[in-house]
Design a protein around this motif. Structure first.
Motif, PDB file in Angstrom:
ATOM      1  N   GLY A   1       0.793  -1.212   0.000  1.00  0.00           N
ATOM      2  CA  GLY A   1       0.000   0.000   0.000  1.00  0.00           C
ATOM      3  C   GLY A   1       0.825   1.261   0.000  1.00  0.00           C
ATOM      4  O   GLY A   1       0.292   2.362   0.188  1.00  0.00           O
ATOM      5  N   THR A   2       2.136   1.134  -0.238  1.00  0.00           N
ATOM      6  CA  THR A   2       2.995   2.313  -0.271  1.00  0.00           C
ATOM      7  C   THR A   2       3.280   2.780  -1.693  1.00  0.00           C
ATOM      8  O   THR A   2       3.984   3.775  -1.885  1.00  0.00           O
ATOM      9  CB  THR A   2       4.343   2.015   0.426  1.00  0.00           C
ATOM     10  OG1 THR A   2       4.971   0.897  -0.214  1.00  0.00           O
ATOM     11  CG2 THR A   2       4.121   1.691   1.900  1.00  0.00           C
TER      12      THR A   2
ATOM     13  N   LEU B   1       1.765  -5.463 -12.875  1.00  0.00           N
ATOM     14  CA  LEU B   1       2.913  -6.314 -12.606  1.00  0.00           C
ATOM     15  C   LEU B   1       2.645  -7.277 -11.452  1.00  0.00           C
ATOM     16  O   LEU B   1       3.288  -8.328 -11.373  1.00  0.00           O
ATOM     17  CB  LEU B   1       4.142  -5.451 -12.282  1.00  0.00           C
ATOM     18  CG  LEU B   1       4.654  -4.581 -13.430  1.00  0.00           C
ATOM     19  CD1 LEU B   1       5.754  -3.654 -12.935  1.00  0.00           C
ATOM     20  CD2 LEU B   1       5.156  -5.446 -14.576  1.00  0.00           C
ATOM     21  N   THR B   2       1.712  -6.938 -10.573  1.00  0.00           N
ATOM     22  CA  THR B   2       1.429  -7.811  -9.426  1.00  0.00           C
ATOM     23  C   THR B   2       0.860  -9.157  -9.874  1.00  0.00           C
ATOM     24  O   THR B   2       1.430 -10.205  -9.539  1.00  0.00           O
ATOM     25  CB  THR B   2       0.501  -7.105  -8.435  1.00  0.00           C
ATOM     26  OG1 THR B   2       1.161  -5.924  -7.944  1.00  0.00           O
ATOM     27  CG2 THR B   2       0.167  -8.019  -7.262  1.00  0.00           C
ATOM     28  N   PRO B   3      -0.235  -9.197 -10.637  1.00  0.00           N
ATOM     29  CA  PRO B   3      -0.704 -10.514 -11.097  1.00  0.00           C
ATOM     30  C   PRO B   3       0.308 -11.213 -12.004  1.00  0.00           C
ATOM     31  O   PRO B   3       0.376 -12.443 -12.026  1.00  0.00           O
ATOM     32  CB  PRO B   3      -2.003 -10.196 -11.846  1.00  0.00           C
ATOM     33  CG  PRO B   3      -1.947  -8.743 -12.158  1.00  0.00           C
ATOM     34  CD  PRO B   3      -1.167  -8.114 -11.050  1.00  0.00           C
TER      35      PRO B   3
ATOM     36  N   ASP C   1      -3.487 -14.111  -2.284  1.00  0.00           N
ATOM     37  CA  ASP C   1      -4.157 -14.189  -0.973  1.00  0.00           C
ATOM     38  C   ASP C   1      -3.717 -12.986  -0.131  1.00  0.00           C
ATOM     39  O   ASP C   1      -2.602 -12.954   0.384  1.00  0.00           O
ATOM     40  CB  ASP C   1      -3.768 -15.496  -0.277  1.00  0.00           C
ATOM     41  CG  ASP C   1      -4.485 -15.692   1.050  1.00  0.00           C
ATOM     42  OD1 ASP C   1      -5.182 -14.744   1.493  1.00  0.00           O
ATOM     43  OD2 ASP C   1      -4.345 -16.774   1.643  1.00  0.00           O
ATOM     44  N   ARG C   2      -4.612 -12.021  -0.011  1.00  0.00           N
ATOM     45  CA  ARG C   2      -4.260 -10.784   0.703  1.00  0.00           C
ATOM     46  C   ARG C   2      -4.827 -10.736   2.117  1.00  0.00           C
ATOM     47  O   ARG C   2      -4.838  -9.673   2.737  1.00  0.00           O
ATOM     48  CB  ARG C   2      -4.703  -9.557  -0.101  1.00  0.00           C
ATOM     49  CG  ARG C   2      -4.126  -9.548  -1.507  1.00  0.00           C
ATOM     50  CD  ARG C   2      -4.216  -8.207  -2.173  1.00  0.00           C
ATOM     51  NE  ARG C   2      -3.809  -8.310  -3.585  1.00  0.00           N
ATOM     52  CZ  ARG C   2      -3.580  -7.273  -4.365  1.00  0.00           C
ATOM     53  NH1 ARG C   2      -3.704  -6.044  -3.896  1.00  0.00           N
ATOM     54  NH2 ARG C   2      -3.212  -7.456  -5.632  1.00  0.00           N
TER      55      ARG C   2
ATOM     56  N   PHE D   1      -0.835 -11.907   3.283  1.00  0.00           N
ATOM     57  CA  PHE D   1      -0.177 -13.211   3.312  1.00  0.00           C
ATOM     58  C   PHE D   1       0.717 -13.415   2.099  1.00  0.00           C
ATOM     59  O   PHE D   1       1.861 -13.881   2.214  1.00  0.00           O
ATOM     60  CB  PHE D   1      -1.237 -14.315   3.379  1.00  0.00           C
ATOM     61  CG  PHE D   1      -0.655 -15.705   3.380  1.00  0.00           C
ATOM     62  CD1 PHE D   1      -0.130 -16.256   4.537  1.00  0.00           C
ATOM     63  CD2 PHE D   1      -0.614 -16.460   2.207  1.00  0.00           C
ATOM     64  CE1 PHE D   1       0.412 -17.536   4.544  1.00  0.00           C
ATOM     65  CE2 PHE D   1      -0.073 -17.729   2.203  1.00  0.00           C
ATOM     66  CZ  PHE D   1       0.444 -18.274   3.373  1.00  0.00           C
ATOM     67  N   VAL D   2       0.229 -13.035   0.908  1.00  0.00           N
ATOM     68  CA  VAL D   2       0.992 -13.281  -0.307  1.00  0.00           C
ATOM     69  C   VAL D   2       2.277 -12.448  -0.333  1.00  0.00           C
ATOM     70  O   VAL D   2       3.283 -12.866  -0.928  1.00  0.00           O
ATOM     71  CB  VAL D   2       0.136 -13.004  -1.564  1.00  0.00           C
ATOM     72  CG1 VAL D   2      -0.150 -11.513  -1.735  1.00  0.00           C
ATOM     73  CG2 VAL D   2       0.818 -13.546  -2.805  1.00  0.00           C
ATOM     74  N   LEU D   3       2.276 -11.285   0.318  1.00  0.00           N
ATOM     75  CA  LEU D   3       3.489 -10.476   0.355  1.00  0.00           C
ATOM     76  C   LEU D   3       4.593 -11.204   1.112  1.00  0.00           C
ATOM     77  O   LEU D   3       5.763 -11.196   0.690  1.00  0.00           O
ATOM     78  CB  LEU D   3       3.207  -9.118   0.999  1.00  0.00           C
ATOM     79  CG  LEU D   3       4.410  -8.183   1.161  1.00  0.00           C
ATOM     80  CD1 LEU D   3       5.132  -7.983  -0.156  1.00  0.00           C
ATOM     81  CD2 LEU D   3       3.969  -6.848   1.744  1.00  0.00           C
TER      82      LEU D   3
END
Length: 316
Positions: free
Chosen positions: A167-168, A174-176, A187-188, A196-198
């Protein structure tokens, strides 16, 4: 006969030519860069490629009168006499080991002065004068250099995705793309204060070979072509880094270029800085250093390289 070898981090290739420079046989094998895969693995790949190419040409190591090996690996890891003996070649015949950058330059031209740029997983540029490397810039590996190349782009993609999920930073396509490339589920749900996915991405990036991030470069180009502003910024920044390498080796003669990142990006719609760096230059594409190694091997014993010109045109 004449033998040319191109030993890279993923593949090794051998080319056998007759005295007129006409190809007789080719063979490929596994990685042959001792700096990347170790001495024994590299020697095994080289011997396999040489043995199979000579067998296809109905020849033996004793028939080879000149050999040039192009490699990105350190020439200090394997003594030259051990290498010649391991490959089963005549110890009295010329054997030269050259930089893959110099070989790539000679793959596209018979000129002895000019410049070369490789932008693949890594990036490096050189000025060539009198047939030798006069100045080399870049090529310092993923930790210290390789700006604008595949790993560099992949790292920037990973950083952009991390910022998106944190969120910064802005949301980005690019994320997907990163999740799909590495087989992760989006999975966020929060875990210890973050998505979680981060956490999975962080563990993956730090727990694997860093150069693996170069796999994200094609996805970055695709997202940029689709108009994603974050991906567009990464591509532009990468090309500006390559422009700096080109300017550092500026001078007379053609500029020979190669590498997957170059082909995918700069040959399409170069960023302003790269377009300016290329202005007025003769730019010649080259796929690799194999034809250059062949040209240098022919030159070493005074044989013509004219027959290679048709192969060069085909490679372009």
């Amino acid at each position: 006969m004449v033998l040319a070898l191109d030993a890279g981090g993923s593949t090794t290739r051998a080319l056998v030519l007759d005295p007129a420079g006409r190809p007789l046989a080719r063979a490929g094998s596994g990685p042959g860069n001792p700096s990347a895969v170790g001495v024994e693995t590299a020697l095994g790949s080289l011997r396999d490629a040489v043995t199979r190419a000579l067998a296809e040409a109905d020849a033996t190591g004793g028939d080879v009168r000149s050999t040039v090996l192009a490699t990105a690996g350190s020439d200090r890891l394997v003594p030259l006499d051990r290498l010649v003996e391991h490959l089963g070649l005549d110890t009295g015949s010329p054997f030269r080991r050259v930089s893959d950058l110099l070989a790539m330059f000679h793959s596209a031209t018979d000129e002895d002065t000019g410049a070369a740029l490789v932008a693949g997983t890594g990036s490096v540029a050189a000025r060539v004068r009198d047939g030798a490397l006069e100045r080399v810039v870049g090529g310092n590996g993923w930790l210290l250099g390789d700006a604008g190349a595949g790993f560099w782009m992949g790292r920037e993609v990973a950083r952009a995705v991390t910022s998106d999920l944190d969120g910064t930073g802005p949301a980005t396509a690019l994320t997907p793309a990163l999740l799909a490339e590495f087989g992760l589920v989006d999975d966020r749900r929060p875990r210890e204060g973050r998505a979680f996915v981060l956490g999975e991405i962080v563990d993956l990036v730090y727990g694997t070979d860093p150069v693996r991030l170069a796999r994200l470069a094609p996805a970055c180009f695709t997202a940029a072509d689709a108009g994603d502003p974050v991906a567009e910024a990464v591509v532009t920044a990468a090309q500006e880094e390559l422009a700096a390498l080109v300017r550092a080796v500026d001078g007379p003669g053609p500029l020979v270029v190669g590498g997957g990142v170059w082909r995918r990006g700069a040959e399409g719609s170069p960023a302003p800085g790269l377009r300016a760096a290329l202005a007025g230059r003769t730019v010649l594409p080259a796929e690799d250093g194999l034809l250059g190694a062949a040209a240098l091997a022919l030159r070493a014993i005074g044989l013509p390289t004219l027959a290679l010109e048709a192969l060069r045109r085909g490679a372009r």
